[in-house]
Design an enzyme around this catalytic site. Structure first.
Site, PDB file in Angstrom:
ATOM      1  N   TYR A  67      -7.739  -1.061   3.298  1.00 56.13           N
ATOM      2  CA  TYR A  67      -8.283  -0.337   4.444  1.00 56.13           C
ATOM      3  C   TYR A  67      -7.385   0.854   4.793  1.00 56.13           C
ATOM      4  CZ  TYR A  67     -10.996  -4.655   5.111  1.00 56.13           C
ATOM      5  OH  TYR A  67     -11.823  -5.738   4.937  1.00 56.13           O
ATOM      6  N   SER A  68      -7.934   2.035   4.682  1.00 57.02           N
ATOM      7  CA  SER A  68      -7.188   3.284   4.887  1.00 57.02           C
ATOM      8  C   SER A  68      -5.937   3.340   4.015  1.00 57.02           C
ATOM      9  CB  SER A  68      -6.808   3.470   6.366  1.00 57.02           C
ATOM     10  OG  SER A  68      -7.943   3.708   7.163  1.00 57.02           O
TER      11      SER A  68
END
Length: 341
Positions: free
Chosen positions: A59-60
């Protein structure tokens, strides 16, 4: 907030788990909230009694763990939090910076702990199945993490039931730490995990922590969000007529009950047999309040039948058939990592 045991363990988790894919940096995906916008939502989850937070290194590309960890640990004592993260997907162009090899697992957990700012994770999950690594190598590495104290429990996500069964029983035969949870996709428009995966988990006392209860936004009543118009999740996995018909039924039930479509869709998931704690992804505190209120909703038998009667079998969504979606040909618009994250 109600708290339940995570499967057969003694660990207590909130009935709703805050999914954190939407927190991090919009430079990764345009719909992701930056730290300034993420922090108030994360803090509100704490205020409403949520103690279970689901992260992933993907995530990111790590920024998500930094944002969530920094926010949570400023606001609450570590021992009151149940922090989960995952590994599998590529974090760089390095061929060893992906998959479920011993090297990648050991490197990944250390990197996640540093980003989050903690000495241990309560739950560490494999984000999917790695067909390129022997499962014994993966499972022994996970067992070693538990023995080292870096991880308290281990879990899995997004794979065929037979793969999960093989991994569970291999760990059992070797005397290694066993998976205590399975994170799989489940909602009124996608129920294939109820055929084999969830019955197996119920039989073995393994927690089921479903994600995407709103079918990537299709069942929310407002599917034209920035996320769904930019990353194609809804069209890729729920672009068939059956899904649209189920979304319409959810909306009719919601209108008749004077609640939102999101509340009907979420309540349907939380009430399914075997479900332990359901992941919710929100952008605002108001959306989170709406989701928490859904826990008190009681769907009637007639309302459940209205949703169930429309369902038809579909392809299983996992690492090995990401070129297909339920009930129709899947457009080639999303990457494998995006589809399964």
């Amino acid at each position: 907030m109600k708290y339940v045991n995570l499967g057969r363990t003694g660990l207590k988790v909130s009935q709703l788990c805050l999914g954190t894919m939407g927190f991090g940096t919009p430079s990764w995906r345009p719909w992701v909230l930056d730290e300034a916008a993420s922090a108030p939502v994360i803090k509100h989850a704490l205020d409403r009694g949520i103690n279970f937070f689901d992260m992933a290194d993907f995530y990111s590309l790590g920024v998500g763990e930094e944002v969530v960890g920094r926010t949570l640990l400023k606001a609450e004592k570590r021992e009151k939090l149940v922090l989960a993260s995952k590994c599998l997907y590529a974090m760089s162009d390095d061929p060893n910076d992906q998959g479920l090899s011993r090297k990648h697992i050991m490197d990944s957990v250390d990197a996640s702990l540093k980003r989050i700012g903690t000495d241990y994770l309560d739950l560490y999950m494999v984000h999917g199945f790695d067909p390129h690594t022997p499962i014994e190598e993966t499972l022994e590495a996970l067992n070693d993490l538990v023995r080292m104290g870096k991880v308290r429990y281990i879990g899995a996500s997004t794979m065929y039931a037979w793969q999960f069964v093989k991994m569970v029983y291999t760990s059992r035969l070797r005397g290694w730490s066993e998976f205590v949870s399975m994170q799989c996709q489940l909602n009124a428009a996608y129920r294939e995990e109820e055929r084999e995966m969830i019955p197996f988990c119920r039989d073995q006392g393994i927690a089921v922590t479903p994600f995407s209860p709103l079918a990537r936004g299709l069942l929310s009543g407002a599917p034209q969000s920035l996320r769904n118009t930019t990353d194609h999740f809804t069209a890729d996995q729920y672009g068939d007529q059956t899904s649209f018909d189920i979304a319409s039924a959810v909306a009719r039930i919601a209108e008749a009950r004077g609640v939102t479509s999101s509340q009907v869709a979420l309540n349907w998931v939380t009430q399914r047999p075997g479900v332990t704690s359901t992941l919710v992804g929100v952008e605002t505190a108001a959306q989170l309040d709406e989701q928490i209120a859904a826990l008190d909703l009681q769907l009637t038998s007639a309302e459940k039948h209205e949703l169930d009667r429309l369902y038809t079998p579909s392809d299983v969504i996992n690492d090995h058939n990401t070129g297909r979606i339920p009930r129709m040909a899947r457009p080639a618009s999303a990457t494998q990592e995006e589809v399964n994250a």
